[in-house]
Design an enzyme around this catalytic site. Structure first.
Site, PDB file in Angstrom:
ATOM      1  N   ILE A   1       0.781  -1.019  -0.151  1.00 19.47           N
ATOM      2  CA  ILE A   1      -0.170   0.120   0.040  1.00 19.47           C
ATOM      3  C   ILE A   1       0.874   1.322  -0.005  1.00 19.47           C
ATOM      4  O   ILE A   1       0.200   2.534  -0.191  1.00 19.47           O
ATOM      5  CB  ILE A   1      -1.043   0.077   1.140  1.00 19.47           C
ATOM      6  CG1 ILE A   1      -0.146  -0.207   2.592  1.00 19.47           C
ATOM      7  CG2 ILE A   1      -2.000  -1.150   1.048  1.00 19.47           C
ATOM      8  CD1 ILE A   1      -1.048  -0.108   3.847  1.00 19.47           C
TER       9      ILE A   1
ATOM     10  N   LYS B   1       5.408   2.827  -0.080  1.00 22.55           N
ATOM     11  CA  LYS B   1       6.725   2.818  -0.299  1.00 22.55           C
ATOM     12  C   LYS B   1       7.323   3.877   0.339  1.00 22.55           C
ATOM     13  O   LYS B   1       7.078   5.143   0.392  1.00 22.55           O
ATOM     14  CB  LYS B   1       6.953   2.862  -1.671  1.00 22.55           C
ATOM     15  CG  LYS B   1       8.509   2.551  -1.777  1.00 22.55           C
ATOM     16  CD  LYS B   1       9.191   2.388  -3.355  1.00 22.55           C
ATOM     17  CE  LYS B   1      10.463   2.398  -3.724  1.00 22.55           C
ATOM     18  NZ  LYS B   1      11.162   3.418  -3.165  1.00 22.55           N
TER      19      LYS B   1
ATOM     20  N   GLY C   1      11.871   0.862   2.032  1.00 21.66           N
ATOM     21  CA  GLY C   1      11.260  -0.546   1.685  1.00 21.66           C
ATOM     22  C   GLY C   1       9.771   0.001   1.581  1.00 21.66           C
ATOM     23  O   GLY C   1       9.503   1.128   1.174  1.00 21.66           O
TER      24      GLY C   1
ATOM     25  N   LYS D   1       5.257  -1.830   8.155  1.00 23.35           N
ATOM     26  CA  LYS D   1       6.356  -1.110   7.331  1.00 23.35           C
ATOM     27  C   LYS D   1       7.644  -1.911   7.469  1.00 23.35           C
ATOM     28  O   LYS D   1       8.214  -2.316   8.432  1.00 23.35           O
ATOM     29  CB  LYS D   1       6.568   0.037   8.346  1.00 23.35           C
ATOM     30  CG  LYS D   1       7.342   1.000   7.680  1.00 23.35           C
ATOM     31  CD  LYS D   1       7.504   2.571   8.629  1.00 23.35           C
ATOM     32  CE  LYS D   1       8.608   3.451   7.835  1.00 23.35           C
ATOM     33  NZ  LYS D   1       8.628   4.599   8.749  1.00 23.35           N
TER      34      LYS D   1
ATOM     35  N   ASP E   1       9.263  17.291  10.499  1.00 26.30           N
ATOM     36  CA  ASP E   1       9.089  16.835   9.209  1.00 26.30           C
ATOM     37  C   ASP E   1       7.799  16.635   8.991  1.00 26.30           C
ATOM     38  O   ASP E   1       6.999  15.673   8.311  1.00 26.30           O
ATOM     39  CB  ASP E   1       9.681  15.291   9.021  1.00 26.30           C
ATOM     40  CG  ASP E   1      10.152  15.263   7.367  1.00 26.30           C
ATOM     41  OD1 ASP E   1       9.913  16.190   6.633  1.00 26.30           O
ATOM     42  OD2 ASP E   1      10.174  14.112   7.103  1.00 26.30           O
TER      43      ASP E   1
END
Length: 448
Positions: free
Chosen positions: A139, A141, A145, A162, A256
């Site tokens: 679902i 990227k 990974g 994840k 972030d």
């Protein structure tokens, strides 16, 4: 002193006598000293038999005894983090501690049932690993990974898994980042964060099991919608602020905030994810310039000390982009964006939108952090005229109808087509994984 059968039998050649006819006596003195507890030791076998006979009627079981009941300690409220906490200690903090004392029935060699109280421990089969999940499809990227939609075999519950390749993490020098993310997530839980449920690893990969959100990230929807209404933007901003309030109360700067790290659930609520570059607020941070250039505050860009207002600046950039379809400062790299920021102070001026929202965004985009909205605390954003009358309680309880419903898009072909193929990790980094010293870098990466 340990005595076994070979110490008691005379040292003779087996051909000189029949072992089945050996007769010997075991003194109480020798019997009391032997503690080898080996199955072939006659002394320990005799001790076990005699102890079972003596215990036959001596144990009384009280059903009202607290020992026979499960005791569960409720988790303590999350406190601001102590920087002195080590990574090893983190595996034992911030979780529900369960101490189970159960009564069990056991049958002895004489066919009688006796009840004893023992402290139970989880069976090895309950250890979470790759075998615990059924992989459905990819679902998303990330930099290290893929993100999978998985189903837990034990209870059929769905999660986002994840998967991060250790070789890529090493080649990008991001070991501290992934360890930091897991450390923070195991202490945090909030309805507007993407929460962690499990963490584990194998020789090649790290795995984080997270909440499954099927609405896609905000970047995908900006690409589809181009612009959002003022009402929708207000709702998105309020969702972000609730997550930031929780992080900042725990002394954490996200650093972030960007559309890629804001994910919709199926009901249209935004949740914040990716704590890879988040850190505890501390005195000196001038040399730390992590983040995404388009959403990075000027003080971070210019390698100055920074604190919570860097997150508020990013909120201003996102609100600007949601309404106008572009960021206030654009450039191909960090240097170009830095030059634009130093050249002029951007102001939002558009008659399509209210003066309140324009004032809110312009004050968040102020270059000097001491003058920025939120410099004295996040309460300044909550008390701004654009948000002051918002029903925060209903939003926190998710009782407000979201003005934008994304639906379930993780299986959508257009969304799937945006997921590019993984590049192979460098062979050099893969070879490093054979070293025990390299595997030690990921020591403690587990959470059950």
């Amino acid at each position: 002193m340990n005595v076994s059968l070979k110490d008691i039998i005379p040292n003779k050649n087996p051909s000189q006598f029949n072992l089945n006819k050996i007769r010997f006596k075991i003194s109480k003195k020798v019997e009391s000293y032997c503690q080898c507890n080996q199955r072939n030791c006659l002394i320990c076998a005799r001790k076990r038999s005699s102890s079972m006979l003596s215990m036959k009627n001596s144990i009384v079981y009280d059903e009202n005894s607290p020992v026979s009941k499960c005791t569960v300690e409720q988790p303590k409220p999350i406190q601001p983090f102590n920087r002195s906490i080590s990574r090893q200690q983190s595996n034992y903090m911030g979780r529900v501690s369960v101490n189970v004392s159960a009564s069990t029935n056991s049958t002895n060699n004489y066919g009688r049932t006796r009840k004893t109280s023992v402290e139970s421990s989880p069976p090895k089969d309950n250890i979470i690993g790759k075998h615990s999940f059924k992989y459905l499809y990819v679902i998303g990227k990330g930099g290290f990974g893929k993100v999978w939609r998985v189903e837990m075999k034990a209870n059929k519950q769905e999660f986002a898994l994840k998967e991060m390749i250790k070789a890529k993490i090493i080649s990008k020098r991001s070991v501290n980042s992934v360890m930091n993310e897991k450390y923070l997530l195991e202490h945090l839980k909030h309805p507007f964060l993407v929460n962690m449920h499990y963490a584990y690893q194998d020789r090649e990969n790290l795995f984080l099991v997270l909440d499954l959100l099927r609405g896609g990230d905000l970047r995908y929807h900006i690409g589809r919608q181009k612009r959002f209404t003022e009402e929708q933007t207000k709702f998105f901003v309020c969702c972000i602020l609730l997550s930031l309030q929780y992080l900042h109360q725990n002394g954490i700067i996200h650093r972030d905030i960007k559309p890629e790290n804001l994910v919709f659930d199926k009901d249209g609520y935004l949740r914040l994810t990716d704590l890879g570059v988040a850190r505890l607020n501390k005195d000196s941070s001038a040399s730390d310039t992590s983040g995404t250039p388009g959403y990075m505050a000027p003080e971070v860009m210019c390698r100055m000390d920074h604190s919570f207002p860097v997150d508020y600046y990013a909120v201003g950039v996102i609100a600007f982009e949601l309404l106008l379809g572009k960021r206030p400062y654009n450039g191909r790299n960090r240097q170009e964006i830095r030059e634009q920021i130093l050249a002029k102070q951007v102001q939002m001026r558009d008659d399509k939108y209210s003066g309140k929202v324009q004032d809110f965004i312009n004050r968040l985009l102020i270059r000097k952090p001491q003058q920025r909205l939120g410099a004295q605390g996040i309460h300044e954003l909550f008390e701004h005229p654009w948000l002051s009358n918002y029903n925060w309680g209903k939003l926190l309880n998710k009782e407000i109808q979201a003005p934008y419903i994304p639906g379930n898009i993780d299986g959508n072909f257009d969304y799937q087509s945006q997921i590019s193929a993984d590049s192979e990790p460098q062979e050099e980094a893969s070879t490093l994984l054979r070293r025990k010293s390299v595997q030690c870098l990921f020591e403690g990466y587990k959470y059950f």
